[in-house]
Design an enzyme around this catalytic site. Structure first.
Site, PDB file in Angstrom:
ATOM      1  N   GLU A 173      -6.713  70.425  53.474  1.00 29.20           N
ATOM      2  CA  GLU A 173      -6.008  70.815  54.699  1.00 29.20           C
ATOM      3  C   GLU A 173      -6.710  71.936  55.451  1.00 29.20           C
ATOM      4  O   GLU A 173      -6.826  71.885  56.683  1.00 29.20           O
ATOM      5  CB  GLU A 173      -4.590  71.284  54.359  1.00 29.20           C
ATOM      6  CG  GLU A 173      -3.588  70.192  54.115  1.00 29.20           C
ATOM      7  CD  GLU A 173      -2.210  70.766  53.855  1.00 29.20           C
ATOM      8  OE1 GLU A 173      -1.252  70.302  54.498  1.00 29.20           O
ATOM      9  OE2 GLU A 173      -2.084  71.666  53.007  1.00 29.20           O
ATOM     10  N   ASN A 198      16.228  93.820  47.980  1.00 33.30           N
ATOM     11  CA  ASN A 198      15.768  92.446  48.147  1.00 33.30           C
ATOM     12  C   ASN A 198      14.975  92.088  46.907  1.00 33.30           C
ATOM     13  O   ASN A 198      14.053  92.812  46.533  1.00 33.30           O
ATOM     14  CB  ASN A 198      14.889  92.317  49.396  1.00 33.30           C
ATOM     15  CG  ASN A 198      14.357  90.907  49.587  1.00 33.30           C
ATOM     16  OD1 ASN A 198      14.953  89.953  49.125  1.00 33.30           O
ATOM     17  ND2 ASN A 198      13.227  90.792  50.266  1.00 33.30           N
ATOM     18  N   GLY A 199      15.324  90.981  46.242  1.00 31.78           N
ATOM     19  CA  GLY A 199      14.591  90.577  45.056  1.00 31.78           C
ATOM     20  C   GLY A 199      15.527  90.225  43.920  1.00 31.78           C
ATOM     21  O   GLY A 199      16.690  89.872  44.126  1.00 31.78           O
ATOM     22  N   LYS A 242       3.141  71.691  61.744  1.00 29.61           N
ATOM     23  CA  LYS A 242       4.001  72.234  60.697  1.00 29.61           C
ATOM     24  C   LYS A 242       5.078  71.244  60.292  1.00 29.61           C
ATOM     25  O   LYS A 242       5.365  71.080  59.112  1.00 29.61           O
ATOM     26  CB  LYS A 242       4.648  73.543  61.188  1.00 29.61           C
ATOM     27  CG  LYS A 242       5.501  74.238  60.128  1.00 29.61           C
ATOM     28  CD  LYS A 242       4.659  74.682  58.945  1.00 29.61           C
ATOM     29  CE  LYS A 242       5.482  75.350  57.876  1.00 29.61           C
ATOM     30  NZ  LYS A 242       4.700  75.564  56.638  1.00 29.61           N
ATOM     31  N   ARG A 264      15.600  85.626  58.812  1.00 28.93           N
ATOM     32  CA  ARG A 264      15.480  85.363  57.378  1.00 28.93           C
ATOM     33  C   ARG A 264      16.686  84.599  56.833  1.00 28.93           C
ATOM     34  O   ARG A 264      16.623  84.048  55.744  1.00 28.93           O
ATOM     35  CB  ARG A 264      15.345  86.696  56.621  1.00 28.93           C
ATOM     36  CG  ARG A 264      14.029  87.395  56.885  1.00 28.93           C
ATOM     37  CD  ARG A 264      14.051  88.827  56.374  1.00 28.93           C
ATOM     38  NE  ARG A 264      12.708  89.369  56.377  1.00 28.93           N
ATOM     39  CZ  ARG A 264      11.989  89.620  55.285  1.00 28.93           C
ATOM     40  NH1 ARG A 264      12.510  89.393  54.096  1.00 28.93           N
ATOM     41  NH2 ARG A 264      10.775  90.095  55.369  1.00 28.93           N
ATOM     42  N   HIS A 319     -11.207  56.354  33.689  1.00 23.86           N
ATOM     43  CA  HIS A 319     -10.977  55.053  34.312  1.00 23.86           C
ATOM     44  C   HIS A 319     -11.537  54.992  35.731  1.00 23.86           C
ATOM     45  O   HIS A 319     -10.968  54.329  36.606  1.00 23.86           O
ATOM     46  CB  HIS A 319      -9.484  54.732  34.305  1.00 23.86           C
ATOM     47  CG  HIS A 319      -8.928  54.589  32.928  1.00 23.86           C
ATOM     48  ND1 HIS A 319      -8.993  53.418  32.211  1.00 23.86           N
ATOM     49  CD2 HIS A 319      -8.334  55.498  32.114  1.00 23.86           C
ATOM     50  CE1 HIS A 319      -8.440  53.593  31.023  1.00 23.86           C
ATOM     51  NE2 HIS A 319      -8.030  54.851  30.937  1.00 23.86           N
ATOM     52  N   TRP A 374      21.819  87.375  51.936  1.00 26.12           N
ATOM     53  CA  TRP A 374      22.063  85.963  51.718  1.00 26.12           C
ATOM     54  C   TRP A 374      22.669  85.860  50.326  1.00 26.12           C
ATOM     55  O   TRP A 374      22.016  86.160  49.334  1.00 26.12           O
ATOM     56  CB  TRP A 374      20.766  85.178  51.794  1.00 26.12           C
ATOM     57  CG  TRP A 374      20.949  83.692  51.892  1.00 26.12           C
ATOM     58  CD1 TRP A 374      21.989  82.952  51.442  1.00 26.12           C
ATOM     59  CD2 TRP A 374      20.044  82.771  52.500  1.00 26.12           C
ATOM     60  NE1 TRP A 374      21.797  81.635  51.712  1.00 26.12           N
ATOM     61  CE2 TRP A 374      20.606  81.484  52.362  1.00 26.12           C
ATOM     62  CE3 TRP A 374      18.810  82.896  53.137  1.00 26.12           C
ATOM     63  CZ2 TRP A 374      19.977  80.337  52.835  1.00 26.12           C
ATOM     64  CZ3 TRP A 374      18.195  81.767  53.597  1.00 26.12           C
ATOM     65  CH2 TRP A 374      18.769  80.503  53.462  1.00 26.12           C
ATOM     66  N   CYS A 408      16.706  88.292  51.995  1.00 21.34           N
ATOM     67  CA  CYS A 408      17.430  89.458  52.483  1.00 21.34           C
ATOM     68  C   CYS A 408      16.518  90.318  53.344  1.00 21.34           C
ATOM     69  O   CYS A 408      15.297  90.250  53.255  1.00 21.34           O
ATOM     70  CB  CYS A 408      17.944  90.290  51.310  1.00 21.34           C
ATOM     71  SG  CYS A 408      19.018  89.392  50.180  1.00 21.34           S
ATOM     72  N   LYS A 414      -4.296  71.247  49.505  1.00 20.00           N
ATOM     73  CA  LYS A 414      -4.513  72.512  50.215  1.00 20.00           C
ATOM     74  C   LYS A 414      -5.976  72.695  50.586  1.00 20.00           C
ATOM     75  O   LYS A 414      -6.308  73.155  51.682  1.00 20.00           O
ATOM     76  CB  LYS A 414      -4.050  73.696  49.352  1.00 20.00           C
ATOM     77  CG  LYS A 414      -2.548  73.850  49.287  1.00 20.00           C
ATOM     78  CD  LYS A 414      -1.964  74.241  50.641  1.00 20.00           C
ATOM     79  CE  LYS A 414      -0.465  74.154  50.631  1.00 20.00           C
ATOM     80  NZ  LYS A 414       0.073  72.778  50.579  1.00 20.00           N
ATOM     81  N   GLU A 469      -1.461  69.227  44.555  1.00 17.90           N
ATOM     82  CA  GLU A 469      -1.225  70.286  45.536  1.00 17.90           C
ATOM     83  C   GLU A 469      -2.502  71.069  45.806  1.00 17.90           C
ATOM     84  O   GLU A 469      -2.813  71.392  46.965  1.00 17.90           O
ATOM     85  CB  GLU A 469      -0.117  71.212  45.024  1.00 17.90           C
ATOM     86  CG  GLU A 469       0.052  72.525  45.786  1.00 17.90           C
ATOM     87  CD  GLU A 469       0.580  72.373  47.195  1.00 17.90           C
ATOM     88  OE1 GLU A 469       0.679  73.395  47.895  1.00 17.90           O
ATOM     89  OE2 GLU A 469       0.886  71.222  47.618  1.00 17.90           O
TER      90      GLU A 469
END
Length: 607
Positions: free
Chosen positions: A486, A98-99, A602, A27, A502, A74, A2, A483, A479
Site C-alpha cells: 500500500e 485516558n487508558g 480511506k 474522539r 507448494h 466514553w 477519552c 501494508k 497484513e
C-alpha cells in the site's frame, strides 16, 4: 478515545476547559466533566450525554477558579452516568484519565484494606485513591504523584489537581498521548495539540513514562526514573491537519503510536473489571443458540476477521466461514437461518461490506458489526454494534483500527466461548489477564522502533518480499504484505508457512527478504522448519519472535525483532504493530506519500 484537558490560567479556567473539550469531541464520548479549585477546594461539575449538558450545568452553577481539568468519557468501566464521569476526586485530589490500569484490582484490594472508600468500579478511581492515600499519609503532591506512577501498570494519560495548590497540575503519560502547551503566564495540558490550538502554538510532548509538574511559570519534565529531563518546546502550525499530527511527521506515524491507548480503550469497553470477564453490549440474540457464523469484510478488516475466525473456532468451537465482502455477496452462500453474520469495518461505509450485511439479513442471520464509527450506515443497519474505540483514523492505510478490531474480536470470542460453555471460568480469566497486558506490551514494541528502522533499510532495496506465518500469524503476514504494498509500492506476498513448499519457494533467492511471524507456541517448531528451508535457498530471513523463539532461530536469521513474551492467544494483536511499523519506515526511505498513497481512498464507498 477519552479526551483530557487541563488549564492553569490568569482568568477563569472553566470556559477554556469547555472549549478544549469541544475540540476533543471527535474522539467520541458519552459524558463529560470539569473540576476547578474554588477557594482552594476541589469542585466538580459533571454531566451524562453531550457537552451542551455540561455547558448547561456550568451556566446554572458556574465554576470559578483559574486552575482546572476536564474530560470527555466514553463509558467503559461502568455506565455513562454522572457518577462515573470524570474527573474522579476526593477532598484532596481530582484527576482525569485516558487508558487502562491493568493492576487496578490488586491496588483496589490494597487500598480498601488501608481504609480508602471507593464510590465507583472504575479503574481510574484506583489511581485517585492511591494518590489520596499518599497525601493522607503526609506526602506532598509531587511526592504522592511520583509514588503513584511507580505503582501503575498499563497504558494511561493522567492529569491531576490538588486542594490548596492553585498553581499546580501534574500530568503523566505511558502509552497514551499527552501534550503540554506554553502560554503567557498560562499553561495547558491536553490529549492532543488540537485541543490546545486556540490557546497556544508552543507545545511540548511527553514521552512514554514521562510525568510533568506544571505551574503558571512553565513545566518541568521527569522520566520514568524520576530524573528531570528536557523536552523540546516546538512551534506548531495553526491548521487542524498539522496540529492533529502532534510531533509526528505523518498521521500514519501518529496513529501507529496510538496502538497502546486504542487497545486499552477498547479493552476498557469490553472487559468487566469486577468479574474480569469479556462483556458485550446487550445483544438482541443469544450467543449460546448460534450454530454457525459468517464473517465478511475488506482489506485489513478481513484479515482481522481471519484471526477472529480462528479464535471463534478454537475457543468457542463455533463453525465459521470467512470471505472478502466483494466475493461473499456474489458467491451467494447458503446460510441457515439463525446464524451470526459478522461484518468488520473502520468506517462502516464500505460498499461491499454493506452489501454483504444486506445479504446476511435477507438470509435470516443475526447481524453484528464491528465498527469504529457508531453513526455509520453499517452501525445503523446491523442488529448489534460491537464498537471499536480507535478514534478518527486519518491515514489511508489502516493501523490502529486494525488492532482495535482484533481486540474487539478477541473479546467476542471469549464471550461466545463462555455462552457456549466451551471455556471454563479459570481459562477465561487467564486469557483476559493476557489481553489486559497487551497495551503495555504494545508500548514496549514501539520503544524498539530503532531496530525496525534498521531492518527497513534492507527491505527498501528489495523488489519482492515474502511474508510467512501459521495459525493466527498467517493473517498478520497478510497484513504486513498489504501494508508494504500500500505505502511503499514494493511487491509483497504472504503465505501460510506450510504452503511455501507448494510453489512460493521457487521465488526465494538471496535477493528476497522472508519475513516470518513466529511467536513461540504450539506452531513454532513447524514454522522454524519452514524457515530452515527458506534459509537453505539463500533467503534473507527476518524473524519476529519472542526471546525463546529468537534464541532458536538466531543462527539462520539475518535480522531479528525480539518481541515481548505473551500468551499465544494475544500474539496477533501485538505482532500487527511491527509489521505496520516496518512498512511505514520502508515507505519513508522510498519517499512515497505515506498518508495518501496513490490510487487508494480511506473508505471505499463504491464497488
Amino acid at each position: 478515545m477519552c479526551g483530557i484537558v487541563g488549564v492553569i490560567g490568569t482568568g477563569e479556567a472553566a470556559p477554556l476547559l469547555l472549549e478544549a473539550l469541544q475540540r476533543l469531541a471527535y474522539r467520541g464520548y458519552d459524558s463529560a466533566g470539569i473540576a476547578t479549585l474554588v477557594d482552594g477546594a476541589i469542585t466538580r461539575r459533571r454531566a451524562e450525554g453531550k457537552l451542551d449538558r455540561l455547558a448547561a450545568a456550568l451556566a446554572t452553577a458556574p465554576l470559578p477558579g483559574s486552575v482546572g481539568i476536564g474530560h470527555t468519557r466514553w463509558a467503559t468501566h461502568g455506565a455513562p452516568t454522572e457518577a462515573n464521569a470524570h474527573p474522579h476526586g476526593t477532598s484532596r485530589v481530582a484527576l482525569v484519565h485516558n487508558g487502562i490500569i491493568e493492576n487496578h484490582a490488586e491496588l483496589r484490594a490494597e487500598l480498601e484494606a488501608e481504609g480508602q472508600i471507593f464510590e465507583t468500579e472504575t479503574d481510574t478511581e484506583t489511581v485517585t485513591q492511591l494518590v489520596d492515600l499518599h497525601l493522607r499519609q503526609g506526602m506532598a503532591p509531587i511526592e504522592a504523584a511520583a509514588a503513584t506512577f511507580r505503582r501503575l501498570q498499563g497504558a494511561y494519560a493522567l492529569a491531576m489537581v490538588f486542594a490548596g495548590h492553585p498553581d499546580l497540575i501534574i500530568a503523566a503519560q505511558h502509552g497514551a498521548p499527552l501534550a503540554v502547551g506554553f502560554g503567557e503566564a498560562e499553561m495547558y495540558v491536553g490529549s492532543d495539540a488540537l485541543a490546545l490550538a486556540p490557546f497556544t502554538r508552543r507545545i511540548a510532548y511527553l514521552r512514554d513514562g514521562d510525568w510533568a509538574v506544571i505551574s503558571r511559570g512553565g513545566a518541568t519534565f521527569h522520566d520514568a526514573s524520576g530524573e528531570e529531563v528536557l523536552r523540546e518546546v516546538r512551534l506548531t502550525a495553526l491548521t487542524g491537519a498539522a496540529i492533529g499530527k502532534g510531533n509526528f511527521r505523518h498521521f500514519m506515524e501518529k496513529e501507529l503510536h496510538e496502538h497502546p491507548a486504542v487497545i486499552g480503550d477498547t479493552l476498557h469497553r469490553m472487559i468487566d473489571p469486577g468479574s474480569r470477564r469479556a462483556v458485550l453490549p446487550d445483544l438482541p440474540f443469544d450467543l449460546a443458540r448460534i450454530s454457525h457464523a459468517a464473517i465478511s469484510a475488506c482489506g485489513s478488516a478481513f484479515y482481522a476477521g481471519l484471526v477472529g475466525r480462528n479464535w471463534l473456532e478454537t475457543l468457542a468451537r463455533l463453525p465459521v466461514e470467512a470471505d472478502v465482502a466483494s466475493e461473499f455477496r456474489y458467491r451467494a452462500p447458503p446460510l441457515a437461518p439463525g446464524g451470526l453474520g459478522l461484518l468488520i469495518s473502520q468506517s462502516g461505509e464500505t460498499a461491499d461490506t454493506l452489501a454483504a450485511l444486506r445479504y446476511m439479513k435477507a438470509a435470516g442471520q443475526h447481524v453484528a458489526a464491528v465498527v469504529n464509527v457508531p453513526e455509520s450506515s453499517m452501525a445503523r443497519d446491523a442488529d448489534a454494534v460491537i464498537a471499536t474505540v480507535a478514534g478518527p483514523e486519518i491515514g489511508v492505510a489502516s493501523t490502529k483500527a486494525f488492532t482495535a478490531q482484533l481486540t474487539a474480536l478477541a473479546c467476542l470470542a471469549l464471550a461466545t466461548a463462555r455462552a457456549r460453555k466451551a471455556l471454563d471460568a479459570a481459562s477465561e480469566q487467564t486469557l483476559v489477564a493476557a489481553l489486559l497486558e497487551v497495551p503495555s506490551r504494545a508500548a514496549e514494541v514501539l520503544e524498539a522502533e530503532a531496530v525496525v528502522q534498521r531492518i527497513a533499510e534492507r527491505i527498501a532495496e528489495a523488489r519482492d518480499v515474502l511474508y510467512l506465518g501459521r495459525g493466527t500469524g498467517f493473517p498478520i503476514a497478510l497484513e504486513g504484505a498489504l501494508k508494504l504494498k500500500e505505502i511503499s509500492y514494493i511487491h509483497a506476498e504472504a503465505y501460510a508457512a506450510g504452503e511455501m513448499k507448494h510453489g512460493p519457494i521457487a521465488l526465494i533467492d538471496k535477493s528476497v527478504p522472508v519475513i516470518a511471524i513466529a511467536p513461540s507456541g504450539p506452531l513454532f517448531e513447524k514454522t522454524a522448519s519452514n524457515l530452515q528451508e527458506a534459509a537453505a535457498r539463500g533467503g534473507q530471513i527476518i524473524v519476529l519472535s519472542d526471546a525463546v523463539g529468537a534464541a532458536k532461530l538466531n543462527r539462520i536469521a539475518a535480522e531479528m525483532i525480539v518481541m515481548p513474551g505473551v500468551d499465544p492467544f494475544v500474539a496477533p494483536i501485538l505482532y500487527a504493530i511491527p509489521v505496520q511499523l516496518l512498512a511505514y519506515h520502508v515507505a519513508l526511505l522510498k519517499g512515497t506519500d505515506v498518508d495518501q498513497p496513490r490510487n487508494l481512498a480511506k473508505s471505499v464507498t463504491v464497488e
